[in-house]
Scaffold this motif. Sequence first.
Motif, PDB file in Angstrom:
ATOM      1  N   MET A   1      43.144  59.090  47.848  1.00  0.00           N
ATOM      2  CA  MET A   1      44.410  58.557  47.367  1.00  0.00           C
ATOM      3  C   MET A   1      44.215  57.799  46.055  1.00  0.00           C
ATOM      4  O   MET A   1      43.191  57.150  45.847  1.00  0.00           O
ATOM      5  N   PHE A   2      45.242  57.870  45.203  1.00  0.00           N
ATOM      6  CA  PHE A   2      45.146  57.222  43.909  1.00  0.00           C
ATOM      7  C   PHE A   2      44.964  55.714  44.039  1.00  0.00           C
ATOM      8  O   PHE A   2      44.163  55.107  43.314  1.00  0.00           O
ATOM      9  N   LEU A   3      45.695  55.072  44.944  1.00  0.00           N
ATOM     10  CA  LEU A   3      45.609  53.616  45.064  1.00  0.00           C
ATOM     11  C   LEU A   3      44.204  53.165  45.441  1.00  0.00           C
ATOM     12  O   LEU A   3      43.716  52.137  44.950  1.00  0.00           O
ATOM     13  N   THR A   4      43.540  53.929  46.295  1.00  0.00           N
ATOM     14  CA  THR A   4      42.160  53.594  46.661  1.00  0.00           C
ATOM     15  C   THR A   4      41.260  53.646  45.439  1.00  0.00           C
ATOM     16  O   THR A   4      40.445  52.737  45.208  1.00  0.00           O
ATOM     17  N   TYR A   5      41.409  54.706  44.651  1.00  0.00           N
ATOM     18  CA  TYR A   5      40.599  54.819  43.435  1.00  0.00           C
ATOM     19  C   TYR A   5      40.958  53.728  42.446  1.00  0.00           C
ATOM     20  O   TYR A   5      40.081  53.151  41.788  1.00  0.00           O
ATOM     21  N   LEU A   6      42.251  53.412  42.337  1.00  0.00           N
ATOM     22  CA  LEU A   6      42.690  52.392  41.396  1.00  0.00           C
ATOM     23  C   LEU A   6      42.084  51.035  41.741  1.00  0.00           C
ATOM     24  O   LEU A   6      41.622  50.303  40.852  1.00  0.00           O
ATOM     25  N   LYS A   7      42.060  50.689  43.016  1.00  0.00           N
ATOM     26  CA  LYS A   7      41.468  49.412  43.413  1.00  0.00           C
ATOM     27  C   LYS A   7      39.966  49.391  43.132  1.00  0.00           C
ATOM     28  O   LYS A   7      39.417  48.370  42.691  1.00  0.00           O
ATOM     29  N   SER A   8      39.326  50.519  43.350  1.00  0.00           N
ATOM     30  CA  SER A   8      37.886  50.591  43.103  1.00  0.00           C
ATOM     31  C   SER A   8      37.560  50.467  41.620  1.00  0.00           C
ATOM     32  O   SER A   8      36.644  49.733  41.220  1.00  0.00           O
ATOM     33  N   ILE A   9      38.310  51.167  40.776  1.00  0.00           N
ATOM     34  CA  ILE A   9      38.012  51.103  39.344  1.00  0.00           C
ATOM     35  C   ILE A   9      38.447  49.760  38.761  1.00  0.00           C
ATOM     36  O   ILE A   9      37.842  49.257  37.802  1.00  0.00           O
ATOM     37  N   THR A  10      39.468  49.150  39.351  1.00  0.00           N
ATOM     38  CA  THR A  10      39.848  47.799  38.940  1.00  0.00           C
ATOM     39  C   THR A  10      38.683  46.841  39.145  1.00  0.00           C
ATOM     40  O   THR A  10      38.347  46.034  38.269  1.00  0.00           O
ATOM     41  N   ALA A  11      38.048  46.936  40.305  1.00  0.00           N
ATOM     42  CA  ALA A  11      36.906  46.074  40.602  1.00  0.00           C
ATOM     43  C   ALA A  11      35.759  46.331  39.639  1.00  0.00           C
ATOM     44  O   ALA A  11      35.152  45.388  39.099  1.00  0.00           O
ATOM     45  N   GLU A  12      35.440  47.600  39.381  1.00  0.00           N
ATOM     46  CA  GLU A  12      34.305  47.938  38.523  1.00  0.00           C
ATOM     47  C   GLU A  12      34.546  47.515  37.069  1.00  0.00           C
ATOM     48  O   GLU A  12      33.653  46.973  36.416  1.00  0.00           O
ATOM     49  N   LEU A  13      35.745  47.760  36.558  1.00  0.00           N
ATOM     50  CA  LEU A  13      36.046  47.388  35.176  1.00  0.00           C
ATOM     51  C   LEU A  13      36.082  45.871  35.004  1.00  0.00           C
ATOM     52  O   LEU A  13      35.595  45.342  34.003  1.00  0.00           O
ATOM     53  N   SER A  14      36.638  45.173  35.981  1.00  0.00           N
ATOM     54  CA  SER A  14      36.749  43.717  35.886  1.00  0.00           C
ATOM     55  C   SER A  14      35.379  43.060  35.888  1.00  0.00           C
ATOM     56  O   SER A  14      35.159  42.044  35.212  1.00  0.00           O
ATOM     57  N   LYS A  15      34.434  43.628  36.635  1.00  0.00           N
ATOM     58  CA  LYS A  15      33.067  43.102  36.631  1.00  0.00           C
ATOM     59  C   LYS A  15      32.439  43.191  35.249  1.00  0.00           C
ATOM     60  O   LYS A  15      31.557  42.398  34.903  1.00  0.00           O
ATOM     61  N   LYS A  16      32.884  44.161  34.457  1.00  0.00           N
ATOM     62  CA  LYS A  16      32.317  44.382  33.120  1.00  0.00           C
ATOM     63  C   LYS A  16      33.154  43.735  32.017  1.00  0.00           C
ATOM     64  O   LYS A  16      32.988  44.043  30.842  1.00  0.00           O
ATOM     65  N   GLY A  17      34.058  42.840  32.399  1.00  0.00           N
ATOM     66  CA  GLY A  17      34.783  42.070  31.401  1.00  0.00           C
ATOM     67  C   GLY A  17      36.114  42.634  30.973  1.00  0.00           C
ATOM     68  O   GLY A  17      36.728  42.115  30.028  1.00  0.00           O
ATOM     69  N   PHE A  18      36.610  43.682  31.634  1.00  0.00           N
ATOM     70  CA  PHE A  18      37.941  44.210  31.330  1.00  0.00           C
ATOM     71  C   PHE A  18      38.993  43.399  32.070  1.00  0.00           C
ATOM     72  O   PHE A  18      38.830  43.078  33.251  1.00  0.00           O
TER      73      PHE A  18
END
Length: 355
Positions: A1-18
């Motif tokens: 599901m898109f929302l699952t991927y969105l939450k995952s990429i949100t976490a990964e990008l935020s860790k890198k300063g996005f």
Amino acid sequence: MFLTYLKSITAELSKKGFSLVFSDMNGKENTNTAVFAKAESPMLYLVSAANFDNILADNYESSMNAVMTELLEKAGGIFNNAVCVNILYSDNIENVSAFADGRGLVRDEKIHNVWWYTDGRRLGFGKGQPNRLNGIEKCAEKALDSVYAENGESIENISRREFAEGAMKPVEKFPAAAAVLIALNIIIFAVQALMGLQDSFVRTFGINRELIFGGGQIYRLFTYMFIHGGVEHIMLNSFSLYIFGTRAEKYCGRKSMLITYVFSGVCGGLLSACFNGGYAVGASGAIFGLLALIIVTVKKSGRKMDGLGYMTMLIMAAASIGMGFLDAGCDNFGHIGGFAAGLIAGAVLSGRRKE
């Protein structure tokens, strides 16, 4: 599901300063689009994640162009360009890949679009598109391998928490060593000025090629760091030492900061003595070394230091050295020697830093 991927990429990008700058439904279950941004002067990087099956694909590019244009205008000329990696999610990989392939690598003066896609299992790249960009591809791929388990949590909350967790953590509570160095420089200058000994201090303790190499006065490689040639000189170096010295001590550790300061000052003085005639004084070579230590630490950790990223500080250092060549009275060889020594010290010492 898109929302699952969105939450995952949100976490990964935020860790890198996005930072999350836009989500169309405030993190609710029917969120279809989210946009993240990271400033690395002179470039502004954006990542958009969109549910390709639920958006108007033909209008999406113009919408992202409008977002990039608005952000550049708000920045007031701080950034020269903006690039957006558009990650399109769809269960129908053939349709989304055909769309991405048809976009080409679009450039429009200061704004650029890159098109990637995924079905939640693999990451694809549009025809002619780069497959690497500022580590964004690593975040996108890691998000495919993880399932974010925070049930019901909005992407806004995920972004805030992970961004805070991804910031560099201080290792010292108070930058006492930097405060002592600043105070020592100011006190010595005050003694020079009040007693009318400014020229005498420069001749006695400053860098001088003949007296160091011919007269064996090696002590000058240490003492010159604490002598300044005027009010403007001491004010500028005190301010710079406050900016970079406190951060180096706070985030790299007091011992690493002091070692780098002395080592960079000595190396800067040595290079200055090799290439300059007359006398040279000031703490700027040591301060450039602290800036280099910060740059290496930030680069190795992949995290921001008080909101400053690796590229921003590297450009700052390059600009400062470049401007030094335009000032005939500037000891730029001392700056270069100090900066190079700081890079070496950072490479050796930053690996010992503990979170």
